[in-house]
Design a protein around this motif. Structure first.
Motif, PDB file in Angstrom:
ATOM      1  N   SER A  45       0.831  -1.210   0.000  1.00  0.00           N
ATOM      2  CA  SER A  45       0.000   0.000   0.000  1.00  0.00           C
ATOM      3  C   SER A  45       0.863   1.257   0.000  1.00  0.00           C
ATOM      4  N   PHE A  46       1.915   1.241   0.807  1.00  0.00           N
ATOM      5  CA  PHE A  46       2.806   2.403   0.864  1.00  0.00           C
ATOM      6  C   PHE A  46       3.461   2.647  -0.493  1.00  0.00           C
ATOM      7  N   THR A  47       3.887   1.577  -1.156  1.00  0.00           N
ATOM      8  CA  THR A  47       4.548   1.713  -2.457  1.00  0.00           C
ATOM      9  C   THR A  47       3.594   2.276  -3.501  1.00  0.00           C
ATOM     10  N   VAL A  48       2.378   1.746  -3.538  1.00  0.00           N
ATOM     11  CA  VAL A  48       1.402   2.181  -4.545  1.00  0.00           C
ATOM     12  C   VAL A  48       0.945   3.610  -4.284  1.00  0.00           C
ATOM     13  N   LEU A  49       0.691   3.939  -3.017  1.00  0.00           N
ATOM     14  CA  LEU A  49       0.108   5.236  -2.685  1.00  0.00           C
ATOM     15  C   LEU A  49       1.135   6.361  -2.638  1.00  0.00           C
ATOM     16  N   LEU A  50       2.355   6.056  -2.159  1.00  0.00           N
ATOM     17  CA  LEU A  50       3.333   7.117  -1.977  1.00  0.00           C
ATOM     18  C   LEU A  50       4.672   6.843  -2.652  1.00  0.00           C
ATOM     19  N   GLY A  51       5.130   5.606  -2.601  1.00  0.00           N
ATOM     20  CA  GLY A  51       6.472   5.305  -3.100  1.00  0.00           C
ATOM     21  C   GLY A  51       6.682   5.707  -4.542  1.00  0.00           C
ATOM     22  N   ILE A  52       5.749   5.317  -5.425  1.00  0.00           N
ATOM     23  CA  ILE A  52       5.876   5.650  -6.856  1.00  0.00           C
ATOM     24  C   ILE A  52       5.832   7.156  -7.058  1.00  0.00           C
ATOM     25  N   PHE A  53       4.925   7.827  -6.353  1.00  0.00           N
ATOM     26  CA  PHE A  53       4.807   9.283  -6.459  1.00  0.00           C
ATOM     27  C   PHE A  53       6.095   9.973  -6.023  1.00  0.00           C
ATOM     28  N   LEU A  54       6.635   9.559  -4.891  1.00  0.00           N
ATOM     29  CA  LEU A  54       7.837  10.205  -4.366  1.00  0.00           C
ATOM     30  C   LEU A  54       8.996  10.083  -5.350  1.00  0.00           C
ATOM     31  N   LEU A  55       9.185   8.912  -5.919  1.00  0.00           N
ATOM     32  CA  LEU A  55      10.282   8.696  -6.866  1.00  0.00           C
ATOM     33  C   LEU A  55      10.073   9.498  -8.144  1.00  0.00           C
ATOM     34  N   ALA A  56       8.849   9.428  -8.709  1.00  0.00           N
ATOM     35  CA  ALA A  56       8.578  10.108  -9.984  1.00  0.00           C
ATOM     36  C   ALA A  56       8.654  11.627  -9.837  1.00  0.00           C
ATOM     37  N   LEU A  77       2.910  19.193  -4.211  1.00  0.00           N
ATOM     38  CA  LEU A  77       2.394  17.929  -3.689  1.00  0.00           C
ATOM     39  C   LEU A  77       3.506  16.969  -3.266  1.00  0.00           C
ATOM     40  N   LEU A  78       4.727  17.192  -3.791  1.00  0.00           N
ATOM     41  CA  LEU A  78       5.850  16.355  -3.380  1.00  0.00           C
ATOM     42  C   LEU A  78       6.112  16.503  -1.886  1.00  0.00           C
ATOM     43  N   PHE A  79       6.081  17.737  -1.407  1.00  0.00           N
ATOM     44  CA  PHE A  79       6.331  17.969   0.017  1.00  0.00           C
ATOM     45  C   PHE A  79       5.201  17.403   0.881  1.00  0.00           C
ATOM     46  N   THR A  80       3.981  17.462   0.368  1.00  0.00           N
ATOM     47  CA  THR A  80       2.866  16.848   1.093  1.00  0.00           C
ATOM     48  C   THR A  80       3.096  15.350   1.259  1.00  0.00           C
ATOM     49  N   ASN A  81       3.533  14.704   0.176  1.00  0.00           N
ATOM     50  CA  ASN A  81       3.778  13.261   0.236  1.00  0.00           C
ATOM     51  C   ASN A  81       4.960  12.917   1.139  1.00  0.00           C
ATOM     52  N   LEU A  82       5.967  13.787   1.171  1.00  0.00           N
ATOM     53  CA  LEU A  82       7.105  13.557   2.065  1.00  0.00           C
ATOM     54  C   LEU A  82       6.661  13.595   3.531  1.00  0.00           C
ATOM     55  N   ALA A  83       5.843  14.603   3.867  1.00  0.00           N
ATOM     56  CA  ALA A  83       5.336  14.701   5.243  1.00  0.00           C
ATOM     57  C   ALA A  83       4.451  13.510   5.575  1.00  0.00           C
ATOM     58  N   PHE A 187      -7.173  10.906   1.728  1.00  0.00           N
ATOM     59  CA  PHE A 187      -8.047  10.532   2.846  1.00  0.00           C
ATOM     60  C   PHE A 187      -7.258   9.878   3.980  1.00  0.00           C
ATOM     61  N   LEU A 188      -6.190   9.186   3.637  1.00  0.00           N
ATOM     62  CA  LEU A 188      -5.328   8.638   4.691  1.00  0.00           C
ATOM     63  C   LEU A 188      -4.586   9.760   5.421  1.00  0.00           C
ATOM     64  N   ASN A 189      -4.222  10.795   4.681  1.00  0.00           N
ATOM     65  CA  ASN A 189      -3.598  11.955   5.314  1.00  0.00           C
ATOM     66  C   ASN A 189      -4.555  12.593   6.307  1.00  0.00           C
ATOM     67  N   VAL A 190      -5.827  12.696   5.908  1.00  0.00           N
ATOM     68  CA  VAL A 190      -6.851  13.199   6.828  1.00  0.00           C
ATOM     69  C   VAL A 190      -6.942  12.297   8.050  1.00  0.00           C
ATOM     70  N   ALA A 191      -6.878  10.975   7.812  1.00  0.00           N
ATOM     71  CA  ALA A 191      -6.992  10.021   8.914  1.00  0.00           C
ATOM     72  C   ALA A 191      -5.831  10.163   9.892  1.00  0.00           C
ATOM     73  N   LYS A 192      -4.610  10.278   9.376  1.00  0.00           N
ATOM     74  CA  LYS A 192      -3.439  10.380  10.264  1.00  0.00           C
ATOM     75  C   LYS A 192      -3.462  11.671  11.068  1.00  0.00           C
ATOM     76  N   ASP A 193      -3.823  12.766  10.431  1.00  0.00           N
ATOM     77  CA  ASP A 193      -3.918  14.026  11.172  1.00  0.00           C
ATOM     78  C   ASP A 193      -5.041  13.973  12.199  1.00  0.00           C
ATOM     79  N   THR A 194      -6.140  13.301  11.842  1.00  0.00           N
ATOM     80  CA  THR A 194      -7.265  13.184  12.771  1.00  0.00           C
ATOM     81  C   THR A 194      -6.883  12.352  13.989  1.00  0.00           C
ATOM     82  N   VAL A 195      -6.041  11.343  13.787  1.00  0.00           N
ATOM     83  CA  VAL A 195      -5.573  10.546  14.932  1.00  0.00           C
ATOM     84  C   VAL A 195      -4.865  11.445  15.942  1.00  0.00           C
ATOM     85  N   GLN A 269       5.663  18.234   9.516  1.00  0.00           N
ATOM     86  CA  GLN A 269       4.444  18.739   8.897  1.00  0.00           C
ATOM     87  C   GLN A 269       4.438  20.260   8.855  1.00  0.00           C
ATOM     88  N   PHE A 270       4.856  20.903   9.942  1.00  0.00           N
ATOM     89  CA  PHE A 270       4.860  22.360  10.003  1.00  0.00           C
ATOM     90  C   PHE A 270       5.834  22.958   8.988  1.00  0.00           C
TER      91      PHE A 270
END
Length: 741
Positions: A45-56, A77-83, A187-195, A269-270
């Motif tokens: 899941s990490f590779t599909v959702l973020l790994g490919i994006f981060l590399l590309a 959006l690269l920095f968003t994915n890094l955070a 939506f996972l980003n929303v979930a992690k921040d909501t936690v 994040q900040f």
């Protein structure tokens, strides 16, 4: 295996369930081969959702290095994915410890028994639920805009791929992957921040429950004839105090664990948010033609600011609630307890002087002031980007064209100089309507207390405050009526007192006369309502510090008409009289503190809106005075209006300042009484009151800045840095003047 994570906080339950579905929150009891398969699923899941994006996107950033607009298009959006990757890794590494923290908070909130405690838990759940809905909605709008704004042959997001993404079926597959990854990752980003924010909310909810327990320590323990608890009641009290201390220690430990587990990801994040807000603003001024993309970029900017705000708001609430523990302990009937129990209460109050704080990497505290500092820093970076970009001239021309589309600046300020006033007036009216029962109860209680004064010096104090507020009302009303009648009398047909657009021709009879009458009547009524609403708040604040002055007077007269014996001490009978007087003073002190809290709760946000809008109102009114050709009557009315707006802010700040000053005088008044002729018990009671008075009473504007005479010259607060209201207004005025020229 249960997919839904159970928790008394619905937002936290949904967020953890979302993380479980993608492999980052394993079900309890998962072990062996099943756990290994779940971990493999998480890595996939990490590779599909973020790994490919981060590399590309990282490769694409190097390919286009030097082209500022293209770099910002990739980076925002690269920095968003890094955070987000940092937060994913944090949850994976510290999952067991975070789970223990979640379970501990859930256990405490489920164990509440009283109706008041359940209401506190419910209110916490409602607050986090509303924040989750707002965050989710902004994210959904943003991602939908990104997914649908790409033109034919282009992908939603810039990225480098080792194949030609413009040909089928590579284009369709890459497009589908980007859209899928965007939606799920967002939506996972929303979930992690909501936690994180929900755990912070639960932490300060636990402190609210502790404060309730401290205030109700002696509930169902009636005081006997001697004015103290019986030995059997003392045993019950000891058990309750111990439970409160254990509860306090566990809540502080939870805050410490929050700091330990989430401080570094929050810091990341900040820092990322600071850059993202900057580059997104740069993208906004660089966008042209694609309105869907422009709208999605706008919501993305708002989304990122809201994300930072949630962290800062919840961290600020945690600090506020931790500092309120001392006040809650003081509000308990400690004066009926034994000296040993009073020392226990004093122990809790002493610990509460050290406020619980959550920091971002140990560098800055999560607070509303930090939020404002991040926004300021983002704007500074945005300005730097504009200066570096070789196409700065084009952007400036675009901005100038945008202003010309809106029209003549003089006409805009002419229509808008009362618009802001009416917006704030509407907010204040809605606030009073929604909270009328609480406000009515507060007004009645203040009236009853001030009517009960009997001594001449106490009556003189009440009359002096009454004269002050009455004269302020007279001046406020006089200036407001000058404004209203000046605006109504300064125009000739076919002009109306206030520029406005109507669905009919307002220049011909009888439409002109009817519209003129409506505007004049509405102006008068609005002015009266505005005066009444502001006077309500300032008078309640004045009555509050009037009660502080009466309390200080009572403290200085604790030993009045009592004589000392040969040992230069009070007799036993006189000690009882002083003890009764001191208890009455403590009860009055507690009541005043509660009233100040109610004023803060009921009027803080409307005052914040008033202070925020005041700088704009002063600006556009000054602009009208400088550029509009007008008759003497209209000139006089605008001058009066400018004075009214400044007086309005001054009244709030002056009375808030007086409340703070009078609250600090309680400690001095207690010291000025002849405490040296009292017994040790009475001295300890006085010391308890003096310790509580060290923490001053403040009314804040939205929790961001205190109402004081210093704040009269400020509109925004940053860490150790303040900007003045008058200075800000003049800056806005200068900008408008430059545009007009």
């Amino acid at each position: 295996m249960h997919l839904l994570v159970e928790n008394p906080n619905l937002s936290l339950s949904l967020a953890l369930t979302g993380l479980r579905l993608v492999g980052f929150w394993p079900p309890e009891g998962l072990a062996g081969t099943t756990r290994t398969a779940y971990d493999v699923y998480a890595a996939f899941s990490f590779t599909v959702l973020l790994g490919i994006f981060l590399l590309a996107q990282t490769i694409d950033l190097f390919v286009i290095w030097g082209d500022i607009p293209l770099m910002t298009a990739t980076a925002f959006l690269l920095f968003t994915n890094l955070a987000q990757a940092t937060k994913f890794i944090n949850i994976a590494v510290r999952g067991d410890r975070i789970r223990a923290l979640v379970d501990d908070g859930s256990r405490v909130l489920k164990a509440v028994e009283t109706e008041e405690a359940r209401n506190i838990v419910i209110n916490c759940d409602k607050q986090t639920r509303l924040q989750l809905i707002s965050f989710f909605t902004l994210t959904l709008v943003t991602i939908t805009g990104f997914a649908t704004s790409a033109e034919s042959g282009n992908l939603p997001l810039r990225a480098w791929y080792p194949y030609d993404t413009t040909k089928s079926p590579a284009y369709e597959l890459t497009y589908a992957h980007q859209v899928y990854a965007l939606f799920v990752a967002a939506f996972l980003n929303v979930a992690k921040d909501t936690v994180v924010t929900s755990l912070l909310a639960q932490c300060h909810c636990r402190l609210q429950l502790l404060a309730l327990s401290l205030r109700t320590l002696c509930r169902d323990l009636p005081v006997q004839g001697v004015g103290l608890l019986s030995p059997q009641q003392e045993k019950t009290l000891v058990s309750r105090i111990r439970r409160c201390v254990v509860h306090h220690q566990s809540a502080l430990e939870a805050a410490t664990q929050m700091q330990l587990y989430f401080s570094e990801p929050t810091f990341a994040q900040f820092n990322v948010s600071l850059v993202i807000i900057c580059v997104t603003a740069f993208q906004l001024v660089s966008q042209s033609g694609n309105m869907v993309r422009l709208a999605s970029m706008c919501t993305y900017l708002v989304n990122m600011m809201f994300q930072v705000f949630l962290y800062c708001y919840q961290g600020n609430q945690l600090s506020e609630e931790s500092s309120e523990i001392a006040g809650a302990a003081y509000l308990s009937p400690w004066y009926v307890m034994s000296p040993a129990r009073r020392r226990d209460i004093l122990f809790i109050m002493t610990r509460s002087r050290r406020i619980a704080r959550i920091t971002a990497g140990g560098f800055t505290t999560l607070s509303l002031a930090s939020f404002m500092a991040i926004i300021k820093a983002s704007y500074s970076l945005f300005t730097l980007l504009k200066q570096v970009d070789e196409k700065c001239l084009y952007i400036t021309v675009q901005a100038a064209e945008l202003i010309s589309v809106f029209g003549d600046v003089s006409a805009m300020t002419s229509a808008g100089f009362l618009l802001f006033t009416n917006i704030v007036l509407f907010i204040k009216m809605i606030n009073v309507m929604m909270r009328r029962d609480q406000i009515h109860e507060m007004v009645d209680d203040m009236d009853k207390k001030l009517r009960d004064v009997k001594d001449d010096d106490e009556i003189a104090v009440v009359k002096s405050v009454d004269r002050l507020t009455t004269w302020q009302l007279y001046i406020f009303t006089f200036l407001s009526l000058n404004v209203v009648f000046g605006l109504a009398a300064s125009v000739e047909k076919p002009l109306l007192p206030l520029p406005a657009r109507y669905p009919f021709d307002a220049t011909v009879s009888p439409a002109f006369e009817i519209t003129y009458l409506h505007q004049s009547t509405a102006l008068i009524l609005s002015a009266i309502v505005n005066i009444s609403l502001d006077t309500l708040v300032t008078s309640l604040t004045a009555q509050c510090y009037c009660r502080f002055r009466l309390l200080a007077l009572s403290l200085t007269k604790l030993c009045q008409n009592l004589k000392v014996n040969a040992k230069m001490m009070l007799s036993e009978d006189d000690e009882k009289i002083v003890l009764l007087r001191l208890r009455a003073c403590v009860k009055e002190h507690q009541a005043i503190l509660l009233k100040a809290v109610q004023i803060q709760k009921n009027f803080s946000m409307p005052i914040f809106y008033q202070l925020t809008v005041s700088s704009f109102i002063i600006c556009v009114t000054a602009y009208q005075l400088a550029f509009e050709e007008m008759q003497f009557v209209r000139l006089w009315s605008l001058l009066a209006y400018l004075t009214v707006m400044m007086l309005q802010v001054f009244l709030y700040c002056y009375h808030g300042n007086e409340l703070t000053i009078q609250s600090t005088e309680i400690s001095a008044a207690a010291y000025e009484c002849p405490w040296y002729v009292c017994s040790r018990t009475l001295r300890r009671n006085l010391l308890m009151l003096m310790i509580r008075s060290v923490r001053v009473v403040c009314i804040t504007a939205g929790g961001i800045t205190n109402l004081s005479l210093g704040t009269f010259m400020r509109v925004r607060i940053y860490i150790h840095t303040y900007n003045h209201i008058i200075k800000a207004s003049y800056s806005f005025f200068t900008v408008l003047q430059t545009v007009q020229e």
